[in-house]
Design an enzyme around this catalytic site. Structure first.
Site, short mmCIF file in Angstrom:
data_model
loop_
_atom_site.label_atom_id
_atom_site.label_comp_id
_atom_site.label_asym_id
_atom_site.label_seq_id
_atom_site.Cartn_x
_atom_site.Cartn_y
_atom_site.Cartn_z
N HIS A 107 -6.62 -4.10 1.27
CA HIS A 107 -7.31 -3.31 2.31
C HIS A 107 -8.81 -3.58 2.31
CE1 HIS A 107 -3.36 -1.47 2.32
NE2 HIS A 107 -3.50 -1.27 1.02
N GLU A 144 -8.02 3.95 -1.57
CA GLU A 144 -7.34 2.84 -2.23
C GLU A 144 -8.22 1.58 -2.18
OE1 GLU A 144 -3.64 1.63 -0.45
OE2 GLU A 144 -3.41 -0.06 -1.83
N HIS A 199 -3.34 -3.25 -5.50
CA HIS A 199 -3.09 -2.08 -4.65
C HIS A 199 -2.83 -0.86 -5.51
CE1 HIS A 199 -2.47 -4.11 -0.66
NE2 HIS A 199 -2.31 -5.16 -1.47
N GLU A 281 1.07 -2.60 -7.60
CA GLU A 281 0.77 -1.22 -7.22
C GLU A 281 0.52 -0.48 -8.54
OE1 GLU A 281 0.52 -0.15 -4.15
OE2 GLU A 281 1.72 -1.48 -2.87
ZN ZN Z 1 -2.15 -1.05 -0.53
#
Ligand code: ZN
Length: 317
Positions: A107, A144, A199, A281
């Site tokens: 992102h 995030e 992430h 993640e």
């Molecule tokens: Zn993400």
């Protein structure tokens, strides 16, 4: 050394040293050696001629006595030094030197201000998908995209210290993106030896833990992951185990059957990669306990270290 019987130079002839007088006598005796043989004298002369025929380096015969040690005993011949385990080793070749790692901070902190841009569809080979997404946040608003960039920078520092070349796909130094197809292209064009997209997840409270996403075998359009499925699994397994070790986190309790590994075929960043690549993640930002970890700089350093150790292991370092 000269092997002729030329007379000594005037300077030598005028020398009054014992050495030079010996030389002059020896030269005269050498001339008559053949005539006088086999007398004892001739035997002595022949020895002198054959042991020092040159005028410039002629020296009286010398008897060399063994050197005595400081304690007065005869010196014991020493064995030549041989290499041992205590000898300095030659510098080892760093298997990481010249290798490249691309880190993709998931992102971008500016994405939420550019929803129309990031909503544009891009071709991921097997499908059409949004250019990028905003990512999630903790309940307190920690983004995030802030988390991924911070961990990525820490990861870069660790990897560069090991001699690796590191490329980040962005550092929020652009208003939004890059799009997922561009993120993949950056890894491909860098000929990266490993690519990791960082992430954190955003699912409901109570879902906790990390998971690593591996590319499925897909083929379509520009996507063909067959060459990277195997090495990406190796990379992902190493990252997962090292991440668990350095952070103390458990594999996700909500997917992956407790392995901390998930295979997906719907991520453009994986489908379009031609280099070994995984996503991680790191935890669930919407869970209070995981969020307490994700917002801790100390924990993020442990996370970066674990990811780095996995990459280094994958690269043979
Ligand atoms: Zn993400």
């Amino acid at each position: 050394m000269r092997y002729d019987d030329s007379p000594p130079s005037p300077e030598s002839a005028s020398s009054v040293s014992l050495e030079r007088r010996w030389f002059a006598r020896r030269s005269a005796l050498a001339v008559g050696a053949a005539v006088l043989a086999p007398t004892a004298l001739a035997g002595w002369v022949l020895v002198q001629v054959t042991t020092g025929a040159g005028a410039d380096d002629a020296r009286p015969p010398r008897i060399v006595m063994p050197a005595a040690s400081a304690t007065g005993t005869a010196a014991t011949p020493q064995a030549p030094a041989t290499p041992s385990s205590t000898a300095p080793a030659a510098p080892a070749v760093n298997p990481l030197a010249g290798r490249t790692v691309v880190i993709d901070p998931g992102h971008n902190t500016g994405n939420f201000k550019h929803t129309s841009e990031i909503d544009q569809k891009v071709d991921i080979g097997t499908a059409s998908k949004e250019c990028d997404t905003t990512g999630t946040t903790t309940n307190a608003g920690y983004m995030e995209a802030e988390f991924t960039l911070d961990v990525s920078r820490r990861l870069r520092t660790v990897l560069e210290a090991r001699g690796l070349k590191v490329v980040l796909t962005h550092e929020a130094d652009r208003p939004w993106g890059p799009c997922i197809n561009e993120r993949a292209r950056i890894g491909n064009e860098a000929a990266a030896d490993a690519v990791v997209s960082v992430h954190a997840d955003g699912v409901s409270e109570g879902n906790r833990g990390y998971h690593v996403i591996l590319p499925a075998k897909v083929k379509g359009g520009a996507a063909d992951t067959a060459p990277i499925v195997g090495p990406s699994r190796d990379l992902g397994e190493r990252i997962a185990s090292n991440f668990a070790r350095t952070t103390g986190s458990a594999p996700a309790n909500y997917l992956g059957s407790g392995t901390g590994l998930v295979v997906r075929d719907d991520l453009g960043g994986l489908n379009l990669s031609t280099r070994p690549k995984v996503f991680i993640e790191c935890g669930n930002m919407r869970d209070a306990k995981d969020a307490a970890l994700l917002t801790s700089p100390e924990w993020r350093q442990k996370a970066a270290q674990g990811i780095a150790d996995g990459i280094v292991g994958f690269l043979g370092g």
